[in-house]
Design a protein around this motif. Structure first.
Motif, PDB file in Angstrom:
ATOM      1  N   PRO A  18       0.803  -1.218   0.000  1.00 55.83           N
ATOM      2  CA  PRO A  18       0.000   0.000   0.000  1.00 55.83           C
ATOM      3  C   PRO A  18       0.842   1.278   0.000  1.00 55.83           C
ATOM      4  O   PRO A  18       0.372   2.317  -0.455  1.00 55.83           O
ATOM      5  N   VAL A  19       2.077   1.201   0.514  1.00 54.38           N
ATOM      6  CA  VAL A  19       2.913   2.403   0.619  1.00 54.38           C
ATOM      7  C   VAL A  19       4.337   2.113   0.137  1.00 54.38           C
ATOM      8  O   VAL A  19       4.840   0.995   0.256  1.00 54.38           O
ATOM      9  N   GLU A  20       4.972   3.142  -0.399  1.00 53.06           N
ATOM     10  CA  GLU A  20       6.320   3.010  -0.952  1.00 53.06           C
ATOM     11  C   GLU A  20       7.363   2.541   0.068  1.00 53.06           C
ATOM     12  O   GLU A  20       8.188   1.679  -0.268  1.00 53.06           O
ATOM     13  N   PRO A  21       7.375   3.061   1.311  1.00 51.97           N
ATOM     14  CA  PRO A  21       8.407   2.598   2.253  1.00 51.97           C
ATOM     15  C   PRO A  21       8.370   1.090   2.499  1.00 51.97           C
ATOM     16  O   PRO A  21       9.418   0.462   2.659  1.00 51.97           O
ATOM     17  N   SER A  22       7.188   0.510   2.515  1.00 52.43           N
ATOM     18  CA  SER A  22       7.090  -0.946   2.687  1.00 52.43           C
ATOM     19  C   SER A  22       7.663  -1.676   1.481  1.00 52.43           C
ATOM     20  O   SER A  22       8.375  -2.672   1.629  1.00 52.43           O
ATOM     21  N   ALA A  23       7.350  -1.205   0.281  1.00 49.02           N
ATOM     22  CA  ALA A  23       7.884  -1.824  -0.939  1.00 49.02           C
ATOM     23  C   ALA A  23       9.412  -1.728  -0.956  1.00 49.02           C
ATOM     24  O   ALA A  23      10.103  -2.695  -1.276  1.00 49.02           O
ATOM     25  N   LYS A  24       9.934  -0.565  -0.594  1.00 48.48           N
ATOM     26  CA  LYS A  24      11.390  -0.390  -0.565  1.00 48.48           C
ATOM     27  C   LYS A  24      12.036  -1.244   0.512  1.00 48.48           C
ATOM     28  O   LYS A  24      13.120  -1.802   0.307  1.00 48.48           O
ATOM     29  N   GLY A  25      11.383  -1.361   1.665  1.00 50.89           N
ATOM     30  CA  GLY A  25      11.912  -2.215   2.737  1.00 50.89           C
ATOM     31  C   GLY A  25      11.968  -3.673   2.324  1.00 50.89           C
ATOM     32  O   GLY A  25      12.952  -4.372   2.574  1.00 50.89           O
ATOM     33  N   ALA A  26      10.912  -4.143   1.670  1.00 51.19           N
ATOM     34  CA  ALA A  26      10.888  -5.527   1.190  1.00 51.19           C
ATOM     35  C   ALA A  26      11.960  -5.730   0.126  1.00 51.19           C
ATOM     36  O   ALA A  26      12.655  -6.753   0.122  1.00 51.19           O
ATOM     37  N   ALA A  27      12.104  -4.759  -0.765  1.00 52.54           N
ATOM     38  CA  ALA A  27      13.129  -4.862  -1.813  1.00 52.54           C
ATOM     39  C   ALA A  27      14.515  -4.988  -1.201  1.00 52.54           C
ATOM     40  O   ALA A  27      15.323  -5.830  -1.620  1.00 52.54           O
ATOM     41  N   MET A  28      14.793  -4.189  -0.181  1.00 54.80           N
ATOM     42  CA  MET A  28      16.092  -4.241   0.473  1.00 54.80           C
ATOM     43  C   MET A  28      16.327  -5.612   1.113  1.00 54.80           C
ATOM     44  O   MET A  28      17.383  -6.228   0.932  1.00 54.80           O
ATOM     45  N   ARG A  29      15.339  -6.114   1.825  1.00 51.41           N
ATOM     46  CA  ARG A  29      15.482  -7.420   2.483  1.00 51.41           C
ATOM     47  C   ARG A  29      15.612  -8.555   1.472  1.00 51.41           C
ATOM     48  O   ARG A  29      16.384  -9.493   1.684  1.00 51.41           O
ATOM     49  N   LEU A  30      14.894  -8.469   0.364  1.00 55.03           N
ATOM     50  CA  LEU A  30      14.996  -9.510  -0.663  1.00 55.03           C
ATOM     51  C   LEU A  30      16.342  -9.454  -1.372  1.00 55.03           C
ATOM     52  O   LEU A  30      16.920 -10.497  -1.690  1.00 55.03           O
ATOM     53  N   ARG A  31      16.868  -8.259  -1.607  1.00 51.77           N
ATOM     54  CA  ARG A  31      18.209  -8.149  -2.207  1.00 51.77           C
ATOM     55  C   ARG A  31      19.257  -8.791  -1.297  1.00 51.77           C
ATOM     56  O   ARG A  31      20.191  -9.427  -1.776  1.00 51.77           O
ATOM     57  N   GLU A  32      19.086  -8.666   0.013  1.00 57.22           N
ATOM     58  CA  GLU A  32      19.996  -9.310   0.965  1.00 57.22           C
ATOM     59  C   GLU A  32      19.940 -10.830   0.838  1.00 57.22           C
ATOM     60  O   GLU A  32      20.897 -11.515   1.205  1.00 57.22           O
ATOM     61  N   GLN A  33      18.825 -11.352   0.321  1.00 58.68           N
ATOM     62  CA  GLN A  33      18.650 -12.793   0.121  1.00 58.68           C
ATOM     63  C   GLN A  33      19.029 -13.240  -1.296  1.00 58.68           C
ATOM     64  O   GLN A  33      18.788 -14.379  -1.678  1.00 58.68           O
ATOM     65  N   GLY A  34      19.573 -12.323  -2.089  1.00 59.35           N
ATOM     66  CA  GLY A  34      20.034 -12.676  -3.428  1.00 59.35           C
ATOM     67  C   GLY A  34      19.061 -12.421  -4.562  1.00 59.35           C
ATOM     68  O   GLY A  34      19.294 -12.858  -5.688  1.00 59.35           O
ATOM     69  N   TYR A  35      17.987 -11.698  -4.298  1.00 61.21           N
ATOM     70  CA  TYR A  35      17.006 -11.385  -5.334  1.00 61.21           C
ATOM     71  C   TYR A  35      17.348 -10.059  -6.003  1.00 61.21           C
ATOM     72  O   TYR A  35      17.859  -9.147  -5.361  1.00 61.21           O
ATOM     73  N   LYS A  36      17.046  -9.952  -7.284  1.00 56.13           N
ATOM     74  CA  LYS A  36      17.048  -8.662  -7.981  1.00 56.13           C
ATOM     75  C   LYS A  36      15.646  -8.115  -7.815  1.00 56.13           C
ATOM     76  O   LYS A  36      14.675  -8.877  -7.879  1.00 56.13           O
ATOM     77  N   THR A  37      15.530  -6.811  -7.605  1.00 57.03           N
ATOM     78  CA  THR A  37      14.199  -6.246  -7.385  1.00 57.03           C
ATOM     79  C   THR A  37      13.964  -5.026  -8.255  1.00 57.03           C
ATOM     80  O   THR A  37      14.890  -4.334  -8.661  1.00 57.03           O
ATOM     81  N   ASP A  38      12.692  -4.784  -8.507  1.00 53.86           N
ATOM     82  CA  ASP A  38      12.242  -3.610  -9.244  1.00 53.86           C
ATOM     83  C   ASP A  38      10.810  -3.362  -8.801  1.00 53.86           C
ATOM     84  O   ASP A  38      10.101  -4.310  -8.444  1.00 53.86           O
ATOM     85  N   PHE A  39      10.391  -2.112  -8.790  1.00 59.03           N
ATOM     86  CA  PHE A  39       8.997  -1.865  -8.445  1.00 59.03           C
ATOM     87  C   PHE A  39       8.408  -0.736  -9.250  1.00 59.03           C
ATOM     88  O   PHE A  39       9.120   0.069  -9.837  1.00 59.03           O
ATOM     89  N   GLU A  40       7.067  -0.730  -9.270  1.00 65.48           N
ATOM     90  CA  GLU A  40       6.304   0.259 -10.039  1.00 65.48           C
ATOM     91  C   GLU A  40       5.227   0.860  -9.161  1.00 65.48           C
ATOM     92  O   GLU A  40       4.677   0.197  -8.287  1.00 65.48           O
ATOM     93  N   ASP A  41       4.892   2.091  -9.445  1.00 65.89           N
ATOM     94  CA  ASP A  41       3.803   2.795  -8.782  1.00 65.89           C
ATOM     95  C   ASP A  41       2.575   2.713  -9.683  1.00 65.89           C
ATOM     96  O   ASP A  41       2.595   3.199 -10.811  1.00 65.89           O
ATOM     97  N   ALA A  42       1.501   2.096  -9.180  1.00 61.06           N
ATOM     98  CA  ALA A  42       0.271   1.960  -9.964  1.00 61.06           C
ATOM     99  C   ALA A  42      -0.535   3.253  -9.984  1.00 61.06           C
ATOM    100  O   ALA A  42      -1.468   3.372 -10.767  1.00 61.06           O
ATOM    101  N   GLY A  43      -0.191   4.197  -9.136  1.00 64.14           N
ATOM    102  CA  GLY A  43      -0.875   5.486  -9.147  1.00 64.14           C
ATOM    103  C   GLY A  43      -1.862   5.668  -8.012  1.00 64.14           C
ATOM    104  O   GLY A  43      -2.206   4.737  -7.289  1.00 64.14           O
ATOM    105  N   GLU A  44      -2.305   6.890  -7.870  1.00 64.10           N
ATOM    106  CA  GLU A  44      -3.265   7.263  -6.820  1.00 64.10           C
ATOM    107  C   GLU A  44      -4.545   6.442  -6.928  1.00 64.10           C
ATOM    108  O   GLU A  44      -4.972   6.081  -8.019  1.00 64.10           O
ATOM    109  N   GLY A  45      -5.139   6.172  -5.773  1.00 61.03           N
ATOM    110  CA  GLY A  45      -6.438   5.512  -5.736  1.00 61.03           C
ATOM    111  C   GLY A  45      -6.399   3.993  -5.764  1.00 61.03           C
ATOM    112  O   GLY A  45      -7.436   3.347  -5.710  1.00 61.03           O
ATOM    113  N   ILE A  46      -5.222   3.408  -5.843  1.00 58.11           N
ATOM    114  CA  ILE A  46      -5.088   1.951  -5.857  1.00 58.11           C
ATOM    115  C   ILE A  46      -4.675   1.517  -4.450  1.00 58.11           C
ATOM    116  O   ILE A  46      -3.680   2.003  -3.915  1.00 58.11           O
ATOM    117  N   ALA A  47      -5.427   0.583  -3.838  1.00 60.38           N
ATOM    118  CA  ALA A  47      -5.158   0.177  -2.458  1.00 60.38           C
ATOM    119  C   ALA A  47      -3.753  -0.407  -2.301  1.00 60.38           C
ATOM    120  O   ALA A  47      -3.018  -0.032  -1.394  1.00 60.38           O
TER     121      ALA A  47
END
Length: 90
Positions: A18-47
């Motif tokens: 629902p929020v960017e800080p959570s997505a970034k936090g998950a990305a950081m933790r997954l990169r520590e586990q060897g994952y490549k990460t990327d994310f997108e913003d679906a825009g206002e009004g999306i839960a």
């Protein structure tokens, strides 16, 4: 021709937040586990506004997929996200 289950391949996991800080936090933790990460913003009004893609190259055996599913799901849920499965490919 089907999927060769004996050759390492990119497995892509789909996660939503629902929020960017959570997505970034998950990305950081997954990169520590060897994952490549990327994310997108679906825009206002999306839960679940932020889509996180996490990719790891593994042999797509049942045990490897199960372990990766557990890792990704645990991290995503700990940051109030939603895990939505995986696919083989880039």
């Amino acid at each position: 021709m089907g999927l060769n289950l004996e050759v390492a391949q990119p497995i892509r996991f789909f996660c939503y937040f629902p929020v960017e800080p959570s997505a970034k936090g998950a990305a950081m933790r997954l990169r520590e586990q060897g994952y490549k990460t990327d994310f997108e913003d679906a825009g206002e009004g999306i839960a679940m506004r932020w889509t996180l893609f996490a990719t790891k190259i593994v042999v797509p055996s049942e045990i490897n997929i199960s372990r990766a599913n557990d890792t990704v799901s645990r991290i995503v849920k700990s940051l109030n996200g939603q895990f939505d499965g995986w696919s083989v490919g880039h």
